[in-house]
Design a protein around this motif. Structure first.
Motif, PDB file in Angstrom:
ATOM      1  N   ALA A   1    -105.770 -19.109 -31.848  1.00 46.76           N
ATOM      2  CA  ALA A   1    -104.748 -19.838 -31.084  1.00 46.76           C
ATOM      3  C   ALA A   1    -104.918 -19.598 -29.590  1.00 46.76           C
ATOM      4  O   ALA A   1    -104.728 -20.512 -28.776  1.00 46.76           O
ATOM      5  N   HIS A   2    -105.293 -18.375 -29.210  1.00 52.46           N
ATOM      6  CA  HIS A   2    -105.607 -18.130 -27.796  1.00 52.46           C
ATOM      7  C   HIS A   2    -106.799 -18.991 -27.363  1.00 52.46           C
ATOM      8  O   HIS A   2    -106.786 -19.589 -26.280  1.00 52.46           O
ATOM      9  N   ALA A   3    -107.813 -19.049 -28.200  1.00 53.66           N
ATOM     10  CA  ALA A   3    -109.038 -19.773 -27.837  1.00 53.66           C
ATOM     11  C   ALA A   3    -108.776 -21.261 -27.624  1.00 53.66           C
ATOM     12  O   ALA A   3    -109.466 -21.898 -26.818  1.00 53.66           O
ATOM     13  N   ILE A   4    -107.775 -21.827 -28.316  1.00 55.16           N
ATOM     14  CA  ILE A   4    -107.489 -23.247 -28.106  1.00 55.16           C
ATOM     15  C   ILE A   4    -106.535 -23.453 -26.929  1.00 55.16           C
ATOM     16  O   ILE A   4    -106.201 -24.584 -26.587  1.00 55.16           O
ATOM     17  N   GLY A   5    -106.068 -22.344 -26.305  1.00 55.63           N
ATOM     18  CA  GLY A   5    -105.313 -22.475 -25.072  1.00 55.63           C
ATOM     19  C   GLY A   5    -103.914 -21.912 -25.064  1.00 55.63           C
ATOM     20  O   GLY A   5    -103.181 -22.086 -24.088  1.00 55.63           O
ATOM     21  N   GLN A   6    -103.495 -21.209 -26.114  1.00 55.43           N
ATOM     22  CA  GLN A   6    -102.120 -20.730 -26.188  1.00 55.43           C
ATOM     23  C   GLN A   6    -101.993 -19.270 -25.751  1.00 55.43           C
ATOM     24  O   GLN A   6    -102.892 -18.459 -25.967  1.00 55.43           O
ATOM     25  N   LEU A   7    -100.812 -18.957 -25.169  1.00 56.18           N
ATOM     26  CA  LEU A   7    -100.458 -17.582 -24.850  1.00 56.18           C
ATOM     27  C   LEU A   7     -99.336 -17.125 -25.767  1.00 56.18           C
ATOM     28  O   LEU A   7     -98.970 -17.814 -26.717  1.00 56.18           O
ATOM     29  N   HIS A   8     -98.769 -15.970 -25.467  1.00 57.80           N
ATOM     30  CA  HIS A   8     -97.814 -15.356 -26.385  1.00 57.80           C
ATOM     31  C   HIS A   8     -96.431 -15.985 -26.310  1.00 57.80           C
ATOM     32  O   HIS A   8     -96.022 -16.497 -25.266  1.00 57.80           O
ATOM     33  N   GLU A   9     -95.702 -15.891 -27.405  1.00 51.28           N
ATOM     34  CA  GLU A   9     -94.343 -16.421 -27.458  1.00 51.28           C
ATOM     35  C   GLU A   9     -93.440 -15.680 -26.471  1.00 51.28           C
ATOM     36  O   GLU A   9     -92.600 -16.289 -25.798  1.00 51.28           O
ATOM     37  N   GLN A  10     -93.602 -14.348 -26.380  1.00 43.25           N
ATOM     38  CA  GLN A  10     -92.723 -13.571 -25.503  1.00 43.25           C
ATOM     39  C   GLN A  10     -93.058 -13.776 -24.017  1.00 43.25           C
ATOM     40  O   GLN A  10     -92.411 -13.192 -23.154  1.00 43.25           O
ATOM     41  N   SER A  11     -94.039 -14.622 -23.717  1.00 40.54           N
ATOM     42  CA  SER A  11     -94.359 -14.948 -22.326  1.00 40.54           C
ATOM     43  C   SER A  11     -93.680 -16.237 -21.871  1.00 40.54           C
ATOM     44  O   SER A  11     -93.843 -16.647 -20.726  1.00 40.54           O
ATOM     45  N   ARG A  12     -92.939 -16.894 -22.759  1.00 43.44           N
ATOM     46  CA  ARG A  12     -92.261 -18.141 -22.404  1.00 43.44           C
ATOM     47  C   ARG A  12     -91.231 -17.917 -21.296  1.00 43.44           C
ATOM     48  O   ARG A  12     -90.644 -16.843 -21.170  1.00 43.44           O
TER      49      ARG A  12
END
Length: 727
Positions: A290-301
């Motif tokens: 999921a990081h590789a496709i461009g996502q970061l962590h939920e708690q970073s929202r």
């Protein structure tokens, strides 16, 4: 009042001593295998699916042409796809049956036994049954809304917990600048990230993983989740399926830690590290992909402070920990505690304490429950990559299906429904006929009663049943649910049968309630997601051999916003027309929030019967009723001071140094009162026992007090103010 306490590695004076229990874990990890035929079949399926999609688009552009040969080609492709998919499903079913037989060394055990084996630590901590037990909130003896004893220690061994704790990132210069500048981004996709715009992600597997079939199998299962639920296709780099114009590809390999770059950042090889063996689990592999496709962590929202309380003093590096950094985000989907990108609650803790807490502690179990892409993870990817674009036709003017009840359109152009709902538009519940009406529509100010089967006849409810109720209210309102009575059987502090309450998000797992309730309990849908809907699920099928109780009686109603946050501590909340709330208090209580006790006589807690004192709702770990000796030598007591039961607090792992356990009274009217209790503090690592009045210390003892019960007796009342007492 009697209490027993033992502590290990206790910290400051304000932490209570506790009893540590020894649990021996025998973890069974079934072997994973790889079949070359399955990999080859998936390649065929990917190519056929791609050719069919291209053909459909071409035909849509020239719809006036009706060529018989083209029609035959399409039908042939469809038949071949169905055949390959059927063969893959059959292989998967055979593998699952084989794994189940190996794991149980014989016939499959029933649900009741499986739950008990999970409590003993005799199952793989990554198994679904551990997630199931962790979601249980039990009322049994003096426990109220508590998880089964010992399950947190077992769940701490999950692969997701390890992966979250050892997760790191590799950043490009541009991404670091964005993080430092808190730049805007869509959901948890950073602004500067380059997506895989052709929706093809070529990959290779390095020998450090490829030489071990069980590791390849995990990667293949992770890839299958993306294939099944998103428009992103992970394809072998050197295969005919790699039609991407860019040269970037992912290499899975085993290095130190679990990590990935974020998005497509290089023009050639880009790596994902899955350090064997502990990072090579399904949840961690999907997390890094999921990081590789461009996502970061939920708690970073950007909206994380509405949902999460950060414990910076417990976090490695404090506020400088980049994995915990908050960014400006455009959040089109609700915050998901269950996301594969949500860290476990002790991730990057420097002292064993929580690094974060959820604002609703009833949902803490969700933090380490993801088994891969979860419901809202799929929706996030679908939105970010515009996966439904082909469903709108070549001119982008064809409407998507109008999925109902929290469902959304997948890349297949079909609706993806919350579990428990089905139908073309998610318009139907999956329920047993004996359960009655499955969808309940309430008007403004309306309420309805729901009971388990046969409850009105005194029970017991039938076993082997699954009931689902979808409660719907008008837009702008909330669903309220009150448990009036509940008698759902338990064994050794865990549910045999349960009522699952999906009140936070309609597509998110809810807490599973069971046991015998002694006072009404309320739930109200959150203001996020779909507040006008609640899903209720009753399950007496998983442990169908367990005995049945009387069942439950619920009242569901249309609610406003006044009762959000459950303000009535010892009563039932009702909305008022001005947007406020009104509490109807339990007998013996009064006050706006039903928090003042009216009684004037003695308050007795002998732990043989119900007690007016309760575990504080803020407790992460709770006081427990116990009988007989403690389980380890050099500690005490061997029995209660009188009667059969006493109260103790347990401090073994994962409880950290400095943890507090609060056992509190309601507020009591002003007046002179004395507190008398017996305590037992025996052990070399004893902590401290404190008595607080309105939050201020009035009595304390610390350290080893010997292997005997001691009496404490002192005044706690006040002359002019109401007060409460807490241990």
């Amino acid at each position: 009042m009697e209490a027993s306490f033992r502590a290990r590695k206790m910290g400051p004076v304000n932490s209570l001593p506790f009893l540590a229990l020894l649990v021996i874990l025998a973890v069974v990890v079934p072997a994973l295998t790889q079949e070359v035929g399955v990999i080859g079949r998936r390649k065929d399926m990917l190519k056929l699916d791609e050719l069919r999609n291209q053909h459909v688009v071409q035909r849509s552009a020239t719809s006036e042409i009706e060529d018989e040969e083209e029609e035959i080609d399409l039908n042939l492709m469809a038949r071949m796809l169905r055949k390959l998919k059927q063969e893959e499903d059959e292989d998967e079913d055979e593998d699952q049956a084989s794994d189940s037989a190996k794991a149980t060394k014989g016939p499959a055990v029933d649900g009741e036994k499986l739950i008990q084996e999970a409590l003993k630590g005799n199952v793989d901590p990554n198994s679904e049954v551990v997630n199931l037990v962790e979601s249980m909130l039990v009322d049994e003896n003096f426990k109220h809304n508590q998880q089964p004893s010992g399950i947190e220690k077992i769940a701490a061994k999950k692969g997701k917990v390890y992966g979250d704790t050892h997760d790191t990132h590799r950043w490009t210069k541009e991404q670091l600048e964005e993080l430092n500048n808190n730049g805007g981004r869509k959901r948890n996709f950073p602004r500067s990230v380059t997506l895989w715009d052709e929706k093809i992600i070529p990959y290779t597997i390095a020998d450090s993983l490829a030489n071990y079939p069980r590791y390849v199998d995990v990667i293949n299962k992770a890839i299958k989740q993306f294939d099944d639920y998103t428009c992103l296709k992970w394809v072998p780099r050197d295969s005919a399926f790699n039609t991407a114009s860019y040269k970037t590809y992912i290499e899975f390999f085993s290095e130190s830690g679990c990590w990935s770059y974020v998005g497509r950042v290089f023009n050639d090889k880009q790596q994902i590290s899955l350090q064997a063996p502990f990072c090579v689990t399904l949840s961690t592999t999907v997390h890094e992909m999921a990081h590789a496709i461009g996502q970061l962590h939920e708690q970073s929202r950007g909206d994380r402070d509405d949902h999460v309380i950060m414990k910076w003093d417990n976090i490695q590096g404090g506020r400088d920990n980049i994995n915990m950094a908050k960014d400006d985000t455009h959040d089109y989907n609700p915050y998901d505690y269950e996301s594969v990108l949500q860290y476990s609650l002790t991730s990057f803790s420097k002292n064993g304490g929580p690094s974060m807490e959820f604002t609703d502690p009833r949902l803490n179990f969700l933090a380490d429950s993801a088994t891969g892409l979860m419901f809202y993870d799929i929706q996030d990817i679908t939105d970010a990559y515009d996966c439904t674009a082909p469903c709108k036709g070549p001119n982008k003017d064809q409407p998507l299906k109008q999925c109902q009840n929290g469902g959304f359109v997948l890349h297949t152009c079909d609706c993806h429904c919350p579990e428990g709902l089905t139908g073309t538009l998610c318009e139907t519940v999956v329920t047993d006929p004996v359960c009655g009406q499955g969808i309940i529509d309430l008007g403004d100010g309306e309420s309805r009663d729901i009971t388990s089967p046969y409850f009105d006849f005194g029970g017991p409810y039938p076993t082997g049943k699954k009931c689902v109720w979808l409660i719907k209210v008008p837009a702008g309102k909330h669903v309220g649910m009150t448990i009036n009575e509940m008698d759902l059987t338990t064994t050794n502090g865990a549910c045999d049968h349960w009522l699952e309450i999906q009140y936070n998000l309609i597509g998110q797992t809810g807490p599973r309630r069971c046991g015998k309730l002694t006072a009404p309990e309320q739930y109200i849908t959150s203001q996020y997601g779909n507040p006008e809907m609640m899903l209720l699920k009753f399950d007496s099928a998983f442990a169908s051999t367990a005995s049945a109780g009387k069942g439950f009686s619920l009242t569901v109603s249309t609610r406003g916003t006044g009762c959000l946050g459950a303000p009535c501590l010892r009563g039932v909340c009702s909305d008022t027309q001005d947007g406020g709330y009104l509490c109807t208090c339990e007998k013996g209580f009064t006050g706006r929030n039903c928090d003042l006790y009216l009684g004037t006589g003695d308050i007795l807690c002998d732990f043989e019967n119900a007690c007016l004192f309760r575990n504080s709702p803020s407790n992460k770990y709770t006081w427990t009723r116990h009988t007989g000796p403690t389980s380890s030598t050099g500690t005490g007591p061997r029995s209660a001071k009188s009667g059969s039961y006493y109260l103790y607090a347990e401090s073994s792992s994962p409880v950290s140094t400095g943890t507090t356990f609060h056992y509190v009274s309601p507020y009591i009217k002003a007046g002179h009162r004395c507190l008398t209790f017996w305590y037992h503090m025996y052990g070399s690592d004893m902590g401290s026992l404190n008595v607080l009045r309105n939050g201020s210390q009035v009595w304390t003892r610390s350290g080893d007090q010997g292997d005997s019960w001691h009496r404490a007796d002192f005044p706690v009342g006040t002359a002019g103010l109401k007060y409460n007492v807490g241990l």
